[in-house]
Every structure is written in C-alpha cells, then in structure tokens.
Scaffold this motif. Structure first.
Motif, PDB file in Angstrom:
ATOM      1  N   THR A  24     -17.747  33.524  -3.854  1.00  0.00           N
ATOM      2  CA  THR A  24     -18.589  33.025  -4.937  1.00  0.00           C
ATOM      3  C   THR A  24     -19.036  31.616  -4.573  1.00  0.00           C
ATOM      4  OG1 THR A  24     -16.869  31.896  -6.246  1.00  0.00           O
ATOM      5  CG2 THR A  24     -17.075  34.272  -6.529  1.00  0.00           C
ATOM      6  N   PHE A  25     -20.312  31.316  -4.781  1.00  0.00           N
ATOM      7  CA  PHE A  25     -20.756  29.963  -4.438  1.00  0.00           C
ATOM      8  C   PHE A  25     -21.950  29.453  -5.239  1.00  0.00           C
ATOM      9  CE2 PHE A  25     -21.473  33.040  -0.984  1.00  0.00           C
ATOM     10  CZ  PHE A  25     -22.850  33.191  -0.974  1.00  0.00           C
ATOM     11  N   TYR A  26     -22.854  30.302  -5.682  1.00  0.00           N
ATOM     12  CA  TYR A  26     -24.025  29.790  -6.397  1.00  0.00           C
ATOM     13  C   TYR A  26     -23.645  29.157  -7.740  1.00  0.00           C
ATOM     14  CZ  TYR A  26     -26.746  32.493  -3.010  1.00  0.00           C
ATOM     15  OH  TYR A  26     -27.277  33.004  -1.859  1.00  0.00           O
ATOM     16  N   GLY A  27     -22.818  29.854  -8.509  1.00  0.00           N
ATOM     17  CA  GLY A  27     -22.432  29.337  -9.826  1.00  0.00           C
ATOM     18  C   GLY A  27     -21.736  28.002  -9.735  1.00  0.00           C
ATOM     19  N   ILE A  28     -20.730  27.894  -8.858  1.00  0.00           N
ATOM     20  CA  ILE A  28     -20.007  26.631  -8.736  1.00  0.00           C
ATOM     21  C   ILE A  28     -20.907  25.548  -8.158  1.00  0.00           C
ATOM     22  CG2 ILE A  28     -19.030  27.246  -6.498  1.00  0.00           C
ATOM     23  CD1 ILE A  28     -17.464  25.024  -9.262  1.00  0.00           C
ATOM     24  N   GLY A  29     -21.846  25.934  -7.288  1.00  0.00           N
ATOM     25  CA  GLY A  29     -22.772  24.942  -6.742  1.00  0.00           C
ATOM     26  C   GLY A  29     -23.585  24.267  -7.824  1.00  0.00           C
ATOM     27  N   VAL A  30     -24.092  25.059  -8.766  1.00  0.00           N
ATOM     28  CA  VAL A  30     -24.872  24.496  -9.875  1.00  0.00           C
ATOM     29  C   VAL A  30     -23.984  23.693 -10.817  1.00  0.00           C
ATOM     30  CG1 VAL A  30     -26.291  25.070 -11.878  1.00  0.00           C
ATOM     31  CG2 VAL A  30     -26.650  26.268  -9.721  1.00  0.00           C
ATOM     32  N   CYS A  31     -22.759  24.170 -11.054  1.00  0.00           N
ATOM     33  CA  CYS A  31     -21.843  23.436 -11.933  1.00  0.00           C
ATOM     34  C   CYS A  31     -21.478  22.075 -11.344  1.00  0.00           C
ATOM     35  CB  CYS A  31     -20.581  24.254 -12.190  1.00  0.00           C
ATOM     36  SG  CYS A  31     -20.843  25.668 -13.291  1.00  0.00           S
ATOM     37  N   LEU A  32     -21.279  22.026 -10.040  1.00  0.00           N
ATOM     38  CA  LEU A  32     -21.006  20.739  -9.393  1.00  0.00           C
ATOM     39  C   LEU A  32     -22.194  19.793  -9.522  1.00  0.00           C
ATOM     40  CD1 LEU A  32     -19.168  21.968  -6.176  1.00  0.00           C
ATOM     41  CD2 LEU A  32     -18.176  20.583  -8.011  1.00  0.00           C
ATOM     42  N   THR A  33     -23.385  20.341  -9.383  1.00  0.00           N
ATOM     43  CA  THR A  33     -24.584  19.518  -9.569  1.00  0.00           C
ATOM     44  C   THR A  33     -24.628  18.936 -10.975  1.00  0.00           C
ATOM     45  OG1 THR A  33     -25.796  20.867  -7.971  1.00  0.00           O
ATOM     46  CG2 THR A  33     -27.111  19.507  -9.462  1.00  0.00           C
ATOM     47  N   ARG A  34     -24.260  19.746 -11.954  1.00  0.00           N
ATOM     48  CA  ARG A  34     -24.256  19.263 -13.342  1.00  0.00           C
ATOM     49  C   ARG A  34     -23.295  18.094 -13.522  1.00  0.00           C
ATOM     50  NH1 ARG A  34     -25.302  16.950 -16.792  1.00  0.00           N
ATOM     51  NH2 ARG A  34     -25.267  17.322 -19.041  1.00  0.00           N
ATOM     52  N   ILE A  35     -22.118  18.187 -12.921  1.00  0.00           N
ATOM     53  CA  ILE A  35     -21.139  17.107 -13.040  1.00  0.00           C
ATOM     54  C   ILE A  35     -21.630  15.853 -12.329  1.00  0.00           C
ATOM     55  CG2 ILE A  35     -18.778  16.396 -12.500  1.00  0.00           C
ATOM     56  CD1 ILE A  35     -18.029  19.420 -12.596  1.00  0.00           C
ATOM     57  N   VAL A  36     -22.131  16.023 -11.103  1.00  0.00           N
ATOM     58  CA  VAL A  36     -22.610  14.873 -10.332  1.00  0.00           C
ATOM     59  C   VAL A  36     -23.771  14.184 -11.050  1.00  0.00           C
ATOM     60  CG1 VAL A  36     -23.661  14.133  -8.166  1.00  0.00           C
ATOM     61  CG2 VAL A  36     -21.811  15.812  -8.142  1.00  0.00           C
ATOM     62  N   LYS A  37     -24.673  14.975 -11.604  1.00  0.00           N
ATOM     63  CA  LYS A  37     -25.808  14.392 -12.328  1.00  0.00           C
ATOM     64  C   LYS A  37     -25.335  13.559 -13.515  1.00  0.00           C
ATOM     65  CE  LYS A  37     -28.728  17.109 -14.533  1.00  0.00           C
ATOM     66  NZ  LYS A  37     -29.865  18.025 -14.823  1.00  0.00           N
ATOM     67  N   ALA A  38     -24.316  14.051 -14.221  1.00  0.00           N
ATOM     68  CA  ALA A  38     -23.780  13.294 -15.360  1.00  0.00           C
ATOM     69  C   ALA A  38     -23.214  11.954 -14.911  1.00  0.00           C
ATOM     70  CB  ALA A  38     -22.702  14.117 -16.072  1.00  0.00           C
ATOM     71  N   VAL A  39     -22.637  11.928 -13.710  1.00  0.00           N
ATOM     72  CA  VAL A  39     -22.099  10.678 -13.168  1.00  0.00           C
ATOM     73  C   VAL A  39     -23.232   9.745 -12.758  1.00  0.00           C
ATOM     74  CG1 VAL A  39     -20.819   9.659 -11.243  1.00  0.00           C
ATOM     75  CG2 VAL A  39     -19.919  11.696 -12.395  1.00  0.00           C
ATOM     76  N   LEU A  40     -24.151  10.238 -11.933  1.00  0.00           N
ATOM     77  CA  LEU A  40     -25.195   9.374 -11.378  1.00  0.00           C
ATOM     78  C   LEU A  40     -26.153   8.851 -12.440  1.00  0.00           C
ATOM     79  CD1 LEU A  40     -26.087  11.239  -8.057  1.00  0.00           C
ATOM     80  CD2 LEU A  40     -24.615   9.244  -8.371  1.00  0.00           C
ATOM     81  N   ARG A  41     -26.359   9.625 -13.490  1.00  0.00           N
ATOM     82  CA  ARG A  41     -27.272   9.197 -14.555  1.00  0.00           C
ATOM     83  C   ARG A  41     -26.545   8.627 -15.763  1.00  0.00           C
ATOM     84  NH1 ARG A  41     -31.847  14.064 -14.004  1.00  0.00           N
ATOM     85  NH2 ARG A  41     -32.275  13.635 -11.798  1.00  0.00           N
ATOM     86  N   ASN A  42     -25.250   8.451 -15.628  1.00  0.00           N
ATOM     87  CA  ASN A  42     -24.435   7.873 -16.697  1.00  0.00           C
ATOM     88  C   ASN A  42     -24.730   8.544 -18.040  1.00  0.00           C
ATOM     89  OD1 ASN A  42     -22.504   6.136 -17.781  1.00  0.00           O
ATOM     90  ND2 ASN A  42     -24.010   4.543 -18.240  1.00  0.00           N
ATOM     91  N   GLU A  43     -24.693   9.855 -18.034  1.00  0.00           N
ATOM     92  CA  GLU A  43     -25.094  10.624 -19.215  1.00  0.00           C
ATOM     93  C   GLU A  43     -24.092  10.562 -20.368  1.00  0.00           C
ATOM     94  OE1 GLU A  43     -25.953  14.657 -18.236  1.00  0.00           O
ATOM     95  OE2 GLU A  43     -27.582  14.161 -16.879  1.00  0.00           O
ATOM     96  N   ARG A  44     -22.834  10.272 -20.050  1.00  0.00           N
ATOM     97  CA  ARG A  44     -21.752  10.359 -21.048  1.00  0.00           C
ATOM     98  C   ARG A  44     -21.724  11.769 -21.660  1.00  0.00           C
ATOM     99  NH1 ARG A  44     -24.506   5.664 -21.969  1.00  0.00           N
ATOM    100  NH2 ARG A  44     -23.479   3.735 -21.328  1.00  0.00           N
ATOM    101  N   ALA A  45     -21.941  12.744 -20.807  1.00  0.00           N
ATOM    102  CA  ALA A  45     -21.947  14.142 -21.225  1.00  0.00           C
ATOM    103  C   ALA A  45     -20.518  14.652 -21.359  1.00  0.00           C
ATOM    104  CB  ALA A  45     -22.698  14.992 -20.199  1.00  0.00           C
ATOM    105  N   THR A  46     -20.317  15.587 -22.266  1.00  0.00           N
ATOM    106  CA  THR A  46     -19.009  16.204 -22.428  1.00  0.00           C
ATOM    107  C   THR A  46     -18.987  17.530 -21.680  1.00  0.00           C
ATOM    108  OG1 THR A  46     -18.777  15.200 -24.613  1.00  0.00           O
ATOM    109  CG2 THR A  46     -17.290  16.989 -24.077  1.00  0.00           C
ATOM    110  N   LEU A  47     -18.135  17.621 -20.668  1.00  0.00           N
ATOM    111  CA  LEU A  47     -18.058  18.810 -19.824  1.00  0.00           C
ATOM    112  C   LEU A  47     -16.602  19.246 -19.675  1.00  0.00           C
ATOM    113  CD1 LEU A  47     -20.499  17.615 -17.003  1.00  0.00           C
ATOM    114  CD2 LEU A  47     -21.036  19.173 -18.895  1.00  0.00           C
ATOM    115  N   MET A  48     -16.408  20.529 -19.370  1.00  0.00           N
ATOM    116  CA  MET A  48     -15.058  21.073 -19.214  1.00  0.00           C
ATOM    117  C   MET A  48     -14.564  20.850 -17.781  1.00  0.00           C
ATOM    118  SD  MET A  48     -14.123  22.198 -22.156  1.00  0.00           S
ATOM    119  CE  MET A  48     -12.644  23.091 -21.687  1.00  0.00           C
ATOM    120  N   VAL A  49     -14.235  19.613 -17.485  1.00  0.00           N
ATOM    121  CA  VAL A  49     -13.847  19.240 -16.133  1.00  0.00           C
ATOM    122  C   VAL A  49     -12.330  19.121 -16.008  1.00  0.00           C
ATOM    123  CG1 VAL A  49     -16.003  18.001 -15.723  1.00  0.00           C
ATOM    124  CG2 VAL A  49     -14.018  16.775 -16.641  1.00  0.00           C
TER     125      VAL A  49
END
Length: 318
Positions: free
Chosen positions: A232-257
């Motif tokens: 499996t790789f596509y799903g986790i690839g997109v999920c990692l992008t979501r987490i990284v984007k929240a960091v780089l854009r300082n989104e203060r997003a709530t995610l299940m990390v």
C-alpha cells in the motif's frame, strides 16, 4: 514576511516515499526536495523521474535531487518511510525488531546532521518506530510526528460514507490508537455534517453491528491491498502530504497523528494515533475526547499492545 520557500528531505525512496513525494510536488507544498536511500541509485532514478514533471506542473518546484544526510541540516521537514515492507500475512508489529535497527541508524545520522526541523515518521510499525526515533535523537517530542491513524481514519471515513450514501468530506469518523489491528473506532465522536452518528444511523436503520463491520474492514484494508498488489502506498502518500502541509503552512489543523502521550487518555510514554493540533512547531497539543467505557478499555488495550512491542524494539537496538 511569511516564508514561502521550504525544503523537504525524504529518507526512503521506495513506493511509500515516492508516492508521498509525487503527491507533495503535485500539491506544490515546497520548493526544494531531496531523496535519500540506502540504495543511492534508487534515490537518483526517482529524483530524475520526478524532475520530469517540473515543466508542466501548475505549481512548479525549484529543485529535486538525490542527496545524503548532510542535506538534512537546513531542511524544514524530514519524512522517513525507510524500512522493510510489510509482507502478505505479516502484521506491522511483526516487523518491529528489524525496522527498529534501521530506524536507530537513520536517527543517529539525522541527529549528526544538525537538523532542527520537524520529523514525520511513516515507517512501520509506525507508533513504535516514532518513539524509537525520538528517544535515539533526543529531539523535542513535539517536533516528532508519527503518521498515526491518519490513513486508518481516512479509510474509515470512505467506507462509512459509502454505507451512508454521502460524500466522505461530510463524514467525521476516527480510528485511534495503534496504526494496526488494535486501533479503536471512536464512534462516540463520529458525525455526519454535525449530526451524531448514533442519530444518523438510527434514521437510516443501520445497526451498530454494521458499524463494527466497517471498522473491521478499515483496519484490515492494508491486508486486502497487500494481497492484491503486494503493497500500500498511494493512501499513505497523500496522508503524509496532508501532515507536512499542515506543518509548512502553520495550519494548526487537527489530525489523527502519532503524538506522544504524557498522561492523556490515561496512558503515557508512547506515541499513538490521537487528535492533535499540527503547525509549524510540530504538534502543539493533544485534544482529549471523553471516550465511553468501551472505547477507553479498547484504547488501553491498544496501548498495552504497543508497550509490548516497544520493549522488543528497545531490546533490538541495544
């Protein structure tokens, strides 16, 4: 002035890592990318392949290259996907000893580089290896994030949405705890457009047993995919992008990390999937839901399972 240029280093240029990289460059979340792999030719080949996209992307990046650990020194984010892949019939926790040794090696190299940014771990078993990485590096726990149950919860939302005949974006549903067989469906905090799931399924005449079946399907999705196409790789690839984007854009997003518990949910000294606020400094705090008695018991059991594997991992890297 807000920083607009960011550098991401990927450690592990296999299927998961390159799926993340492909997702990240398509979403335009950084300007510079570096790939590191135990097999340098794999990193170089993937870097060249990904570079072929730059002329036609709507948000082109500045550079992508194969590199080494010295490239970590000025990176904003490191994403680690390296490790032995999960095989058919194998649980994530079965991989703990061998991948703990690999993670220790990586952690020591990253620390030696002088890296000061945010580390995001996806190598399996991710909850255990996130803790090993944090302990070996000595990095601030808030700057180390596991992928947690981000993917698991995405699967749950999709499957539940299909059952309820609504769009997945309208569903809030979460799996917490281990990224694995013991993860817990937090039905007490699930909803459809704000309506509690208990009320919604009553109107739709859907039973709790049907919800539990959806939970099991989400938890076992990786096994199904691996049996069909080996990984499996596509799903986790997109999920990692979501987490990284929240960091780089300082989104203060709530995610299940994967964040480190220090007494939250009655457990401590381990990383596992919980709702946490993600921004430029990593995860700032964990949101504590009021779990019902069954959910709390299952969550405790999941943490006990992880603690056993953590002991095995620590033994392996002595």
């Amino acid at each position: 002035m807000k920083k607009t240029s960011n550098k991401i280093v990927l450690i592990g240029a296999g299927a998961v890592g390159t799926s993340f990289m492909y997702s990240a460059i398509n979403q335009g979340i950084a300007s510079d990318y570096v790939l590191i792999d135990a097999f340098p030719q794999a990193a170089e080949g993937n870097a060249l392949d990904l570079a072929d996209t730059i002329a036609v992307l709507p948000n082109p990046f500045t550079s992508i290259k194969a590199g080494d650990y010295s490239d970590c020194a000025d990176a904003d984010v490191i994403v680690i996907t390296a490790g032995l892949p999960q095989k058919e019939g194998e649980t994530r926790l079965d991989m703990v000893a061998a991948n703990a040794v690999i993670m220790k090696t990586i952690a020591l190299e990253v620390k030696k580089s002088g890296f000061k940014g945010i580390s995001i771990i996806a190598s399996n078993p991710v909850d255990v290896l996130t803790l090993i990485y944090q302990e070996v590096t000595g990095f601030d726990q808030h700057k180390v994030i596991g992928s947690g149950t981000t993917l698991d919860s995405s699967r749950l939302r999709r499957l539940l949405a299909e059952k309820l005949s609504v769009g997945p974006e309208s569903v809030d549903a979460f799996l917490a705890g281990e990224h694995g067989d013991s993860s817990v469906a937090v039905w007490s905090h699930a909803s459809v457009m704000g309506q509690p799931i208990s009320k919604y399924i009553a109107d739709k005449k859907i039973t709790q047993a049907e919800l539990d079946k959806i939970r099991d399907e989400a938890v076992n999705m990786a096994y199904k995919i691996i049996s069909l196409k080996r990984a499996t790789f596509y799903g986790i690839g997109v999920c990692l992008t979501r987490i990284v984007k929240a960091v780089l854009r300082n989104e203060r997003a709530t995610l299940m990390v994967g964040a480190k518990l220090n007494g939250e949910y009655g457990n401590k000294d381990l990383f596992t999937g919980v709702p946490a606020i993600i921004g430029e400094n990593g995860w700032s705090s964990i949101i504590e839901w009021d779990l019902n008695d069954f959910e709390q018991a299952q969550f405790n059991k999941s943490c006990e399972t992880l603690s056993t594997s953590i002991t095995k991992a620590r033994e392996a890297i002595k």
